[in-house]
Design an enzyme around this catalytic site. Structure first.
Site, PDB file in Angstrom:
ATOM      1  CG  ASN A  16      11.134  66.456  22.381  1.00  0.00           C
ATOM      2  OD1 ASN A  16      10.014  66.469  21.893  1.00  0.00           O
ATOM      3  ND2 ASN A  16      12.173  65.922  21.771  1.00  0.00           N
ATOM      4  N   GLY A  18       7.168  66.761  21.625  1.00  0.00           N
ATOM      5  CA  GLY A  18       6.749  65.433  21.176  1.00  0.00           C
ATOM      6  C   GLY A  18       6.804  64.432  22.317  1.00  0.00           C
ATOM      7  CE  LYS A  19      12.107  63.109  26.043  1.00  0.00           C
ATOM      8  NZ  LYS A  19      13.566  63.184  26.362  1.00  0.00           N
ATOM      9  CG  ASP A  78      18.655  60.893  27.852  1.00  0.00           C
ATOM     10  OD1 ASP A  78      18.440  62.057  27.475  1.00  0.00           O
ATOM     11  OD2 ASP A  78      19.633  60.226  27.442  1.00  0.00           O
ATOM     12  CE1 TYR A 163      17.742  60.898  14.035  1.00  0.00           C
ATOM     13  CE2 TYR A 163      17.061  61.132  16.325  1.00  0.00           C
ATOM     14  CZ  TYR A 163      17.957  61.403  15.313  1.00  0.00           C
ATOM     15  OH  TYR A 163      19.072  62.173  15.559  1.00  0.00           O
ATOM     16  CE  LYS A 184       6.836  56.745  19.229  1.00  0.00           C
ATOM     17  NZ  LYS A 184       7.383  58.105  19.167  1.00  0.00           N
ATOM     18  CG  HIS A 189      11.602  54.133  22.920  1.00  0.00           C
ATOM     19  ND1 HIS A 189      10.619  54.325  21.979  1.00  0.00           N
ATOM     20  CD2 HIS A 189      12.267  55.329  22.997  1.00  0.00           C
ATOM     21  CE1 HIS A 189      10.702  55.552  21.497  1.00  0.00           C
ATOM     22  NE2 HIS A 189      11.680  56.178  22.098  1.00  0.00           N
ATOM     23  NE  ARG A 190       9.504  59.300  25.402  1.00  0.00           N
ATOM     24  CZ  ARG A 190       9.861  59.219  24.114  1.00  0.00           C
ATOM     25  NH1 ARG A 190       8.975  58.891  23.195  1.00  0.00           N
ATOM     26  NH2 ARG A 190      11.094  59.486  23.744  1.00  0.00           N
TER      27      ARG A 190
END
Ligand code: ITT
Length: 211
Positions: A16, A18-19, A78, A163, A184, A189-190
């Site tokens: 991914n 973005g990740k 994840d 999202y 951000k 969370h990340r």
């Protein structure tokens, strides 16, 4: 000492984009001192089926598969959006909520449509992330992070991915897609999970250092 020191290598186990951008940025900012590569260098690596029931299960599945395939220490995350009004869904199914893995616009539109009539006071949600480190023939670690907030009625902002355009963290008026990347990362969370993983990376990969 002359010449460039070559640090230990770590592979970021995500497809991914973005990740991947966030994982690279957060590990770089945390000063791990490790050289990071990604799965672009392993185009033949088969997709890892995300069959786990939890974020931690899936993060470990991905990190183990990539560590085994590449022979390098691997970090996988994840993650997903857990919506109170949907009993915590889409959760681990966030990446394929529209029915198509990676259809981020479709997943966002479906979540918004599902909670159309849910009033402002009941639009709570959180992003959750489990980050796993697997060293081939060595240690395994999983750490978790979360950020709580609520969902908007319409997308706002161009940054981030997935999202982000509908998620407003508690204490903010901006969606995470309206925030700068450092803003951000500081609350996400990340960011939380990866920063918790940094000392474990430094321990597991001699030569890496947590600044
Ligand atoms: P890899 O398995 O290759 O890492 P993936 O997209 O399948 O990529 P996940 O299974 O962890 O990854 O799914 C995460 C999904 O959750 C992601 O596709 C987004 O839709 C959503 N998501 C996770 N973190 C997010 C964030 O910081 N901002 C917005 N959406 C996020």
């Amino acid at each position: 000492m002359s010449g460039q020191a070559v640090g230990p290598r770590l592979v970021l186990a995500t497809r991914n984009p973005g990740k991947l951008a966030e994982l690279r940025r957060i590990l770089h900012d945390a000063g791990t001192g490790v050289e990071v590569c990604d799965l672009d260098q392993y185009p033949q690596m088969p997709e890892v089926a995300e069959t786990g029931a939890t974020f931690a299960d899936n993060a470990l599945l991905k990190a183990r598969a990539v560590a085994e395939y590449t022979g390098l220490p691997a970090v996988a995350d994840d993650s997903g959006l857990c919506v109170d009004a949907l009993n915590g869904m889409p959760g681990v199914l966030s990446a394929r909520w529209s029915g198509v893995h990676g259809d981020e616009e479709g997943g966002l539109a479906l979540v918004l449509a599902q909670i159309t009539d849910v009033p402002a006071g009941r639009r709570g949600a959180h992003f959750a992330c489990a980050a796993a480190l697997v060293v081939p023939g060595g240690t395994e670690h999983v750490v978790e992070g979360a950020v709580y907030g609520c969902l908007t009625h319409a997308p706002r902002g161009e940054n981030g991915f997935g999202y982000d355009p509908i998620f407003v963290p508690a204490g903010s008026e901006l969606t995470t897609a309206e925030m700068s990347a450092p803003a951000k990362d500081a609350i996400s969370h990340r960011g939380k999970a990866l920063r918790a993983l940094v000392p474990l990376i430094a321990d597991a990969l001699p030569g890496g250092s947590a600044a």
